[in-house]
Scaffold this motif. Structure first.
Motif, short mmCIF file in Angstrom:
data_model
loop_
_atom_site.label_atom_id
_atom_site.label_comp_id
_atom_site.label_asym_id
_atom_site.label_seq_id
_atom_site.Cartn_x
_atom_site.Cartn_y
_atom_site.Cartn_z
N VAL A 2 1.99 -9.02 11.43
CA VAL A 2 2.06 -8.83 9.99
C VAL A 2 3.52 -8.82 9.56
O VAL A 2 4.35 -8.12 10.14
N GLN A 3 3.80 -9.62 8.53
CA GLN A 3 5.15 -9.64 7.96
C GLN A 3 5.08 -9.50 6.45
O GLN A 3 4.18 -10.06 5.81
N LEU A 4 6.00 -8.74 5.90
CA LEU A 4 6.10 -8.56 4.45
C LEU A 4 7.55 -8.82 4.06
O LEU A 4 8.46 -8.21 4.62
N VAL A 5 7.76 -9.73 3.12
CA VAL A 5 9.10 -10.12 2.71
C VAL A 5 9.23 -9.95 1.21
O VAL A 5 8.56 -10.63 0.43
N GLU A 6 10.12 -9.03 0.82
CA GLU A 6 10.33 -8.74 -0.59
C GLU A 6 11.48 -9.57 -1.15
O GLU A 6 12.41 -9.95 -0.43
N SER A 7 11.42 -9.80 -2.45
CA SER A 7 12.50 -10.47 -3.17
C SER A 7 12.44 -10.08 -4.63
O SER A 7 11.45 -9.47 -5.08
N GLY A 8 13.51 -10.42 -5.36
CA GLY A 8 13.52 -10.19 -6.80
C GLY A 8 14.38 -9.04 -7.27
O GLY A 8 14.51 -8.81 -8.47
N GLY A 9 14.95 -8.29 -6.35
CA GLY A 9 15.81 -7.19 -6.75
C GLY A 9 17.11 -7.68 -7.33
O GLY A 9 17.42 -8.87 -7.32
N LEU A 20 9.53 -7.97 -8.97
CA LEU A 20 9.63 -8.04 -7.52
C LEU A 20 8.42 -8.77 -6.94
O LEU A 20 7.32 -8.69 -7.48
N SER A 21 8.66 -9.49 -5.85
CA SER A 21 7.59 -10.18 -5.15
C SER A 21 7.57 -9.74 -3.69
O SER A 21 8.61 -9.44 -3.11
N CYS A 22 6.39 -9.75 -3.12
CA CYS A 22 6.23 -9.42 -1.69
C CYS A 22 5.24 -10.44 -1.11
O CYS A 22 4.05 -10.40 -1.44
N VAL A 23 5.75 -11.32 -0.28
CA VAL A 23 4.91 -12.31 0.38
C VAL A 23 4.42 -11.73 1.70
O VAL A 23 5.22 -11.27 2.52
N VAL A 24 3.11 -11.74 1.87
CA VAL A 24 2.48 -11.11 3.03
C VAL A 24 1.88 -12.17 3.95
O VAL A 24 1.19 -13.08 3.48
N TYR A 94 13.40 -1.04 -2.85
CA TYR A 94 11.96 -1.16 -3.06
C TYR A 94 11.35 -1.98 -1.93
O TYR A 94 11.83 -3.08 -1.61
N SER A 95 10.28 -1.44 -1.35
CA SER A 95 9.63 -2.10 -0.22
C SER A 95 8.12 -2.12 -0.44
O SER A 95 7.58 -1.23 -1.10
N CYS A 96 7.48 -3.12 0.13
CA CYS A 96 6.02 -3.14 0.05
C CYS A 96 5.45 -2.75 1.41
O CYS A 96 6.05 -3.00 2.45
N GLY A 97 4.29 -2.15 1.36
CA GLY A 97 3.60 -1.72 2.56
C GLY A 97 2.15 -2.15 2.50
O GLY A 97 1.53 -2.09 1.44
N ALA A 98 1.61 -2.54 3.63
CA ALA A 98 0.21 -2.98 3.71
C ALA A 98 -0.58 -2.06 4.62
O ALA A 98 -0.01 -1.42 5.51
N ASP A 99 -1.88 -2.02 4.36
CA ASP A 99 -2.79 -1.14 5.11
C ASP A 99 -2.44 0.31 4.84
O ASP A 99 -1.93 1.05 5.70
N ILE A 100 -2.69 0.71 3.62
CA ILE A 100 -2.33 2.05 3.18
C ILE A 100 -3.54 2.75 2.56
O ILE A 100 -4.51 2.11 2.15
N VAL A 101 -3.46 4.05 2.52
CA VAL A 101 -4.40 4.82 1.71
C VAL A 101 -3.89 4.75 0.28
O VAL A 101 -2.71 5.01 0.02
N CYS A 102 -4.74 4.41 -0.65
CA CYS A 102 -4.32 4.21 -2.04
C CYS A 102 -5.33 4.85 -2.97
O CYS A 102 -6.50 4.47 -2.97
N GLY A 103 -4.88 5.81 -3.75
CA GLY A 103 -5.78 6.44 -4.70
C GLY A 103 -5.12 7.60 -5.40
O GLY A 103 -3.90 7.74 -5.39
N LYS A 104 -5.93 8.44 -6.02
CA LYS A 104 -5.46 9.60 -6.74
C LYS A 104 -6.20 10.84 -6.22
O LYS A 104 -7.31 10.74 -5.69
N THR A 105 -5.58 11.98 -6.38
CA THR A 105 -6.28 13.22 -6.06
C THR A 105 -7.46 13.38 -7.01
O THR A 105 -7.50 12.76 -8.08
N PRO A 106 -8.45 14.22 -6.65
CA PRO A 106 -9.66 14.36 -7.49
C PRO A 106 -9.36 14.73 -8.93
O PRO A 106 -10.10 14.32 -9.84
N ASP A 107 -8.26 15.46 -9.17
CA ASP A 107 -7.95 15.80 -10.55
C ASP A 107 -7.26 14.66 -11.28
O ASP A 107 -6.99 14.76 -12.48
#
Length: 130
Positions: A2-9, A20-24, A94-107
């Motif tokens: 897996v590779q993630l390459v950011e640009s646009g800064g 910003l862009s992140c090519v995965v 700024y960095s991008c990450g893949a395969d993450i937990v993504c959401g909000k707390t119940p409140d």
């Protein structure tokens, strides 16, 4: 692999915009959630925006909500971060990450973004001048 390459800064004045862009590669958006993190000098890395793979919803931390927008192009396997009305406190790598937990707390108040693997890019520098 897996590779993630950011640009646009870059350097921008307060109130300006950047995209910003992140090519995965080696990872598809059906495999897991993906998001943007940032790390300012002397501070811990923080998750700021992510897209859930399950429902396609986007989630933001309060400091960027209403100013930043995350999106993805499945055909290009690219995730974007549109940043408007930038402030000096947005200065960070700024960095991008893949395969993450993504959401909000119940409140609904706190963004949850946790890396489940080491799929993380090298980052792109964003500097906002006052």
């Amino acid at each position: 692999e897996v590779q993630l390459v950011e640009s646009g800064g870059g350097l921008v004045q307060a109130g300006g915009s950047l995209r910003l862009s992140c090519v995965v590669s080696g990872f598809t958006f059906d495999d897991g959630a993906i998001g943007w993190f940032r790390q300012a000098p002397g501070k811990e890395r923080e998750g700021i925006a992510c897209i859930s793979e399950s429902d396609g919803n986007a989630y933001y931390t309060d400091s960027v909500k209403g100013r930043f927008a995350i999106s993805r192009d499945n055909a290009k396997n690219t995730v974007y971060l549109q940043m408007d009305n930038l402030k000096p406190e947005d200065t960070a790598v700024y960095s991008c990450g893949a395969d993450i937990v993504c959401g909000k707390t119940p409140d609904g108040h706190v963004l949850i973004m946790t890396l489940l693997s080491d799929h993380f890019g090298q980052g792109t520098q964003v500097t906002v001048s006052s």
